[in-house]
Design a protein around this motif. Structure first.
Motif, PDB file in Angstrom:
ATOM      1  N   GLY A 202       0.798  -1.221   0.000  1.00  0.00           N
ATOM      2  CA  GLY A 202       0.000   0.000   0.000  1.00  0.00           C
ATOM      3  C   GLY A 202       0.828   1.267   0.000  1.00  0.00           C
ATOM      4  N   ILE A 203       2.097   1.168   0.340  1.00  0.00           N
ATOM      5  CA  ILE A 203       2.976   2.352   0.309  1.00  0.00           C
ATOM      6  C   ILE A 203       3.791   2.395  -0.972  1.00  0.00           C
ATOM      7  N   LEU A 204       4.359   1.267  -1.391  1.00  0.00           N
ATOM      8  CA  LEU A 204       5.266   1.276  -2.543  1.00  0.00           C
ATOM      9  C   LEU A 204       4.526   1.415  -3.867  1.00  0.00           C
ATOM     10  N   VAL A 205       3.372   0.767  -3.990  1.00  0.00           N
ATOM     11  CA  VAL A 205       2.652   0.831  -5.273  1.00  0.00           C
ATOM     12  C   VAL A 205       2.144   2.240  -5.567  1.00  0.00           C
ATOM     13  N   PRO A 206       1.466   2.929  -4.651  1.00  0.00           N
ATOM     14  CA  PRO A 206       1.078   4.318  -4.966  1.00  0.00           C
ATOM     15  C   PRO A 206       2.262   5.244  -5.189  1.00  0.00           C
ATOM     16  N   THR A 207       3.356   4.992  -4.479  1.00  0.00           N
ATOM     17  CA  THR A 207       4.537   5.832  -4.695  1.00  0.00           C
ATOM     18  C   THR A 207       5.086   5.651  -6.098  1.00  0.00           C
ATOM     19  N   ALA A 208       5.148   4.422  -6.570  1.00  0.00           N
ATOM     20  CA  ALA A 208       5.659   4.178  -7.921  1.00  0.00           C
ATOM     21  C   ALA A 208       4.725   4.701  -8.998  1.00  0.00           C
ATOM     22  N   LEU A 209       3.426   4.766  -8.728  1.00  0.00           N
ATOM     23  CA  LEU A 209       2.469   5.194  -9.747  1.00  0.00           C
ATOM     24  C   LEU A 209       2.244   6.702  -9.783  1.00  0.00           C
ATOM     25  N   THR A 210       2.423   7.373  -8.666  1.00  0.00           N
ATOM     26  CA  THR A 210       2.036   8.782  -8.595  1.00  0.00           C
ATOM     27  C   THR A 210       3.202   9.744  -8.458  1.00  0.00           C
ATOM     28  N   VAL A 211       4.231   9.366  -7.729  1.00  0.00           N
ATOM     29  CA  VAL A 211       5.323  10.295  -7.463  1.00  0.00           C
ATOM     30  C   VAL A 211       6.200  10.399  -8.705  1.00  0.00           C
ATOM     31  N   ASP A 212       6.430  11.627  -9.162  1.00  0.00           N
ATOM     32  CA  ASP A 212       7.273  11.890 -10.325  1.00  0.00           C
ATOM     33  C   ASP A 212       8.321  12.909  -9.925  1.00  0.00           C
ATOM     34  N   ASP A 214      10.111  14.760 -11.806  1.00  0.00           N
ATOM     35  CA  ASP A 214      10.253  15.903 -12.713  1.00  0.00           C
ATOM     36  C   ASP A 214       9.292  17.033 -12.397  1.00  0.00           C
ATOM     37  N   ASP A 215       8.057  16.706 -12.003  1.00  0.00           N
ATOM     38  CA  ASP A 215       7.101  17.771 -11.743  1.00  0.00           C
ATOM     39  C   ASP A 215       7.201  18.224 -10.291  1.00  0.00           C
ATOM     40  N   GLY A 216       6.476  19.277  -9.985  1.00  0.00           N
ATOM     41  CA  GLY A 216       6.469  19.771  -8.612  1.00  0.00           C
ATOM     42  C   GLY A 216       5.713  18.837  -7.694  1.00  0.00           C
ATOM     43  N   LYS A 217       6.198  18.687  -6.514  1.00  0.00           N
ATOM     44  CA  LYS A 217       5.615  17.742  -5.564  1.00  0.00           C
ATOM     45  C   LYS A 217       4.715  18.479  -4.587  1.00  0.00           C
ATOM     46  N   SER A 218       3.632  17.830  -4.236  1.00  0.00           N
ATOM     47  CA  SER A 218       2.751  18.326  -3.183  1.00  0.00           C
ATOM     48  C   SER A 218       3.130  17.663  -1.870  1.00  0.00           C
ATOM     49  N   TRP A 219       2.437  18.032  -0.808  1.00  0.00           N
ATOM     50  CA  TRP A 219       2.819  17.552   0.520  1.00  0.00           C
ATOM     51  C   TRP A 219       2.611  16.050   0.641  1.00  0.00           C
ATOM     52  N   TRP A 220       1.553  15.511   0.023  1.00  0.00           N
ATOM     53  CA  TRP A 220       1.310  14.079   0.154  1.00  0.00           C
ATOM     54  C   TRP A 220       2.329  13.256  -0.625  1.00  0.00           C
ATOM     55  N   GLU A 221       2.903  13.841  -1.679  1.00  0.00           N
ATOM     56  CA  GLU A 221       3.964  13.132  -2.377  1.00  0.00           C
ATOM     57  C   GLU A 221       5.228  13.039  -1.518  1.00  0.00           C
ATOM     58  N   TYR A 222       5.493  14.090  -0.775  1.00  0.00           N
ATOM     59  CA  TYR A 222       6.625  14.023   0.160  1.00  0.00           C
ATOM     60  C   TYR A 222       6.374  12.981   1.249  1.00  0.00           C
ATOM     61  N   VAL A 223       5.123  12.899   1.711  1.00  0.00           N
ATOM     62  CA  VAL A 223       4.788  11.900   2.729  1.00  0.00           C
ATOM     63  C   VAL A 223       4.983  10.489   2.180  1.00  0.00           C
ATOM     64  N   LEU A 224       4.522  10.261   0.938  1.00  0.00           N
ATOM     65  CA  LEU A 224       4.713   8.953   0.330  1.00  0.00           C
ATOM     66  C   LEU A 224       6.188   8.636   0.116  1.00  0.00           C
ATOM     67  N   ALA A 225       6.974   9.642  -0.259  1.00  0.00           N
ATOM     68  CA  ALA A 225       8.403   9.404  -0.466  1.00  0.00           C
ATOM     69  C   ALA A 225       9.089   9.021   0.836  1.00  0.00           C
ATOM     70  N   VAL A 226       8.751   9.723   1.918  1.00  0.00           N
ATOM     71  CA  VAL A 226       9.354   9.391   3.218  1.00  0.00           C
ATOM     72  C   VAL A 226       8.901   8.004   3.680  1.00  0.00           C
ATOM     73  N   ALA A 227       7.617   7.683   3.511  1.00  0.00           N
ATOM     74  CA  ALA A 227       7.120   6.361   3.900  1.00  0.00           C
ATOM     75  C   ALA A 227       7.781   5.258   3.080  1.00  0.00           C
ATOM     76  N   SER A 228       7.983   5.502   1.785  1.00  0.00           N
ATOM     77  CA  SER A 228       8.656   4.507   0.949  1.00  0.00           C
ATOM     78  C   SER A 228      10.101   4.312   1.378  1.00  0.00           C
ATOM     79  N   LEU A 229      10.760   5.402   1.764  1.00  0.00           N
ATOM     80  CA  LEU A 229      12.132   5.276   2.261  1.00  0.00           C
ATOM     81  C   LEU A 229      12.183   4.428   3.533  1.00  0.00           C
TER      82      LEU A 229
END
Length: 322
Positions: A202-212, A214-229
């Motif tokens: 539930g953490i890795l799949v949304p991170t791989a599908l949504t986080v990019d 190249d584009d600007g990141k929103s706060w939830w993308e940062y949360v997903l990146a930290v959770a994936s780490l």
């Protein structure tokens, strides 16, 4: 006047005179009176009269203070990696290697199992070197071992319920309610394992599908990146150790009955042997080598498991149909 020593007294009738009877006599000119002028000396009471003879005797020693690790040990790469691995191992062993009151600790069985594992690995290496010298064979063997370790809990989740149902049905009728009441520990371990997979997916799949990147990141993308780490750094070692302990303890099935883990091990090893035979086929070499390579591992595990069951019955008095 005083003459020094035991001279004459100051008057008649006092001792020490020059006369007999103390009237001018000699009295006792050499030595003090009987008993001494102050009586017998008291015994030495020590510096404190009401204390034991050795008031400063050996005191109970305090245990040596445990040396704490400094902050720099966690800042260094090796210290940080060691702390992560220890934390993952602690949690995995607590959840998936809970001995409970049903497990029998037999060091002899552990040594025999370890010797069987070492001899099996040595036999596999010898067969590869002798009859199948392929540059990719070592890599395939390593991947196959890791795949079996990861797949073993899933095979147990599928096959263990059938084995446990048959095990409980084989038990005497008066023991079946007791065995069914002890299924909570294996079910709890299976639940933790499935929950681990769900959280990691539930953490890795949304991170791989949504986080990019190249584009600007929103706060939830940062949360997903930290959770994936966190999942990559701590979750992967935890999942590896959880799979290892789950395959070894068969999801804490010893809490149901001590004989259940060897029975599940027999089922697991023969299922893997069937999968290997269907997927890869017979290995190269003479027929004897093919037989040993295909059935040597399952047969050796079966012999050790049957010997363990017999040892439980003869040495520890553990039976199923008593």
């Amino acid at each position: 006047m005083a003459t020094g020593g035991w001279g004459p007294g100051n008057g008649p009738g006092q001792p020490g005179g020059n006369g007999p009877g103390g009237q001018g006599g000699w009295g006792a000119p050499y030595g003090p009176p009987q008993g001494g002028p102050y009586g017998p000396p008291p015994p030495n009471p020590g510096p404190y009269p009401n204390q034991p003879p050795y008031p400063y005797g050996p005191q109970p020693t305090r245990p040596a203070a445990r040396r704490r690790r400094g902050c720099l040990s966690f800042v260094s790469p090796f210290g940080l990696v060691g702390a992560i691995l220890r934390s993952a191992h602690r949690v995995a062993s607590r959840l998936f290697a809970h001995a409970g009151d049903g497990r029998i600790e037999d060091r002899t069985v552990d040594r025999v199992q370890m010797a069987r594992t070492v001899l099996g690995a040595a036999a596999t290496i010898a067969l590869i070197l002798a009859y199948n010298v392929d540059p990719n064979r070592w890599q395939d063997a390593a991947y196959g071992g890791a795949a079996q370790l990861i797949v073993a809990p899933f095979v147990l989740i599928i096959a263990a319920p059938l084995v446990i149902i048959g095990f409980i049905y084989y038990a005497p009728p008066h023991l079946r309610p007791h065995l069914r009441s002890r299924l909570r520990a294996p079910l709890k371990a299976v639940g933790w394992y499935v929950l681990t997979l769900v959280v990691m997916g539930g953490i890795l799949v949304p991170t791989a599908l949504t986080v990019d990147a190249d584009d600007g990141k929103s706060w939830w993308e940062y949360v997903l990146a930290v959770a994936s780490l966190i999942v990559i750094v701590w979750g992967f070692p935890f999942f590896f150790m959880a799979s290892l302990y789950s395959a070894r303890s068969a999801f804490n099935s010893a809490q149901v009955h001590p004989m259940l883990p060897p029975v599940l091990t027999l089922t697991l090893v023969w299922v893997f042997a069937a999968f290997s035979l269907i997927g890869d086929g017979m290995p190269g070499g003479p027929p004897v080598v093919q037989f040993c390579s295909t059935l040597g591992g399952p047969l050796s595990v079966t012999v050790v498991a049957l010997w363990e069951l017999r040892r439980m019955r003869t040495r520890f008095g553990v039976t199923l149909r008593a």
